[in-house]
Design an enzyme around this catalytic site. Structure first.
Site, PDB file in Angstrom:
ATOM      1  N   ALA A 249      54.985 -38.104  48.911  1.00 31.83           N
ATOM      2  CA  ALA A 249      55.709 -37.757  47.676  1.00 31.83           C
ATOM      3  C   ALA A 249      55.563 -38.789  46.559  1.00 31.83           C
ATOM      4  O   ALA A 249      56.222 -38.662  45.521  1.00 31.83           O
ATOM      5  CB  ALA A 249      57.197 -37.472  47.929  1.00 31.83           C
ATOM      6  N   ALA A 250      54.691 -39.795  46.743  1.00 33.57           N
ATOM      7  CA  ALA A 250      54.489 -40.766  45.652  1.00 33.57           C
ATOM      8  C   ALA A 250      53.969 -40.049  44.406  1.00 33.57           C
ATOM      9  O   ALA A 250      54.452 -40.281  43.289  1.00 33.57           O
ATOM     10  CB  ALA A 250      53.509 -41.852  46.082  1.00 33.57           C
ATOM     11  N   GLY A 251      52.996 -39.164  44.595  1.00 31.55           N
ATOM     12  CA  GLY A 251      52.443 -38.418  43.453  1.00 31.55           C
ATOM     13  C   GLY A 251      53.489 -37.507  42.829  1.00 31.55           C
ATOM     14  O   GLY A 251      53.563 -37.375  41.604  1.00 31.55           O
ATOM     15  N   ASP A 252      54.313 -36.892  43.662  1.00 31.22           N
ATOM     16  CA  ASP A 252      55.358 -35.997  43.139  1.00 31.22           C
ATOM     17  C   ASP A 252      56.370 -36.800  42.328  1.00 31.22           C
ATOM     18  O   ASP A 252      56.828 -36.364  41.272  1.00 31.22           O
ATOM     19  CB  ASP A 252      56.080 -35.288  44.298  1.00 31.22           C
ATOM     20  CG  ASP A 252      55.098 -34.580  45.210  1.00 31.22           C
ATOM     21  OD1 ASP A 252      54.034 -34.152  44.715  1.00 31.22           O
ATOM     22  OD2 ASP A 252      55.376 -34.478  46.418  1.00 31.22           O
TER      23      ASP A 252
HETATM   24  O1  RIB Z   1      53.379 -34.425  48.249  1.00 30.41           O
HETATM   25  C1  RIB Z   1      54.108 -34.535  49.437  1.00 30.41           C
HETATM   26  C2  RIB Z   1      54.382 -33.177  49.989  1.00 30.41           C
HETATM   27  O2  RIB Z   1      53.174 -32.577  50.368  1.00 30.41           O
HETATM   28  C3  RIB Z   1      55.233 -33.170  51.235  1.00 30.41           C
HETATM   29  O3  RIB Z   1      56.609 -33.164  50.974  1.00 30.41           O
HETATM   30  C4  RIB Z   1      54.729 -31.964  51.986  1.00 30.41           C
HETATM   31  O4  RIB Z   1      55.646 -30.924  52.035  1.00 30.41           O
HETATM   32  C5  RIB Z   1      53.453 -31.550  51.280  1.00 30.41           C
HETATM   33  O5  RIB Z   1      53.645 -30.443  50.523  1.00 30.41           O
END
Ligand code: RIB
Length: 310
Positions: A249-252
């Site tokens: 989730a770093a990119g998110d």
């Molecule tokens: O970017 C991280 C996400 O990638 C995770 O939470 C997982 O669900 C995948 O979709």
């Protein structure tokens, strides 16, 4: 400080996570810690990141009709997201990500998309009202491109800043119409290479600018990002050095942070710095949504760590 209005169109998953001392090689079994079940999915992570940073967020998604789907909906509500356009699909299972986290926060992820795969352009069109007055629209590629294209067009019509995080890297070329409806593209190095055919971030950014987007931000992990726009020469934006526990989730987090900062009207390079801080804090904790920081945590980090810029 004003609360930006952000629409996120994308995926929601349940993440099944195991932490191991060493990532397995193909065909190998490695024993790890206890199973951790958390909320994840790139779209939901971006939406939750933005909400924790103070934005008003509408999330447009399709989740499964099973127990995981019910838990996801509850979790999104608890985060204060507007979930009017999150459809629970009785005919599809929830999206699930199997995640193995190794030393230094490296991970391996395989996703069963489930209901995410059924998010349609019509679903997004049905959420048109949410785009009116939105400052930023955020899209990724764990849901069908058609849904992203409708979202980008609705964002354009609403004069919002449209950010496409092209993750995961697409297996087929993206349509020109999508690039043309996007303001900011935020690939990581691998995604930039897949989309452009160029391995150098500088050359990849040039190719991608040529496809019609205004700004390309190639994220480079701890090394920061390359920021290229049509009007200014490309420049490097340094990241923060932290002790990584889990890169999930770093990119998110980066994209959620970028959307919030731009939605508040911050200039591009300042917004990128803020996004880097959000991502840096995220990698210091295990799990996707459990690791996303609040606005206060990011402010404190920036105050204390500003001098530790790479
Ligand atoms: O970017 C991280 C996400 O990638 C995770 O939470 C997982 O669900 C995948 O979709």
């Amino acid at each position: 400080m004003t609360s930006p209005r952000i629409v996120v169109v994308g995926s929601a998953n349940t993440d099944l996570v195991v932490q191991v001392d060493r990532l397995p090689t193909p065909g190998e079994t490695v024993l790890g810690g206890d199973l951790i079940t958390t909320q994840g999915g790139k779209g939901a992570n971006q939406a939750v990141a933005a909400a924790r940073l103070g934005a008003e967020v509408t999330f447009v998604a399709r989740i499964g009709g099973d127990a995981f789907g019910g838990e996801t909906l509850e979790a999104l509500r608890r985060e204060g997201l507007d979930v009017r356009y999150v459809a629970q699909d009785p005919e599809a299972p929830s999206g699930v990500a199997m995640i193995v986290v190794g030393p230094g926060g490296q991970n391996l992820i395989a996703v069963a998309p489930g209901a995410n795969r059924r998010l349609s352009g019509a679903d997004v069109e049905a959420s048109r009202a949410a785009f009116e007055g939105a400052g930023v629209v955020l899209i990724e590629l764990e849901t069908p491109v058609e849904a992203g294209l409708v979202a980008a067009r609705l964002g354009r019509e609403a004069r919002a800043t449209v950010i496409l995080n092209p993750a995961p890297a697409p297996s087929v070329p993206l349509p020109d119409a999508l690039f043309e409806a996007v303001d900011i593209l935020t690939p990581n190095e691998t995604e930039a290479a897949v989309l452009s055919g160029e391995t150098s971030p500088e050359r990849a950014a040039e190719v991608l600018l040529g496809r019609g987007v205004e700004t390309v931000i190639v994220t480079l992990g701890e090394a920061g990002a390359l920021v290229a726009t049509r009007s200014d020469p490309a420049q490097r934006a340094p990241g923060f050095r932290v002790e990584a526990v889990d890169a999930t989730a770093a990119g998110d987090a980066f994209n959620g942070g970028l959307a919030v900062a731009l939605g508040r009207g911050e200039p591009l390079m300042k917004a990128v710095r803020y996004a880097h801080a959000v991502a840096a804090l995220t990698v210091t904790q295990l799990g996707a949504q459990p690791s996303l920081p609040t606005a206060a945590e990011v402010e404190a980090f920036l105050k204390n760590e500003g001098g530790a810029f790479n």
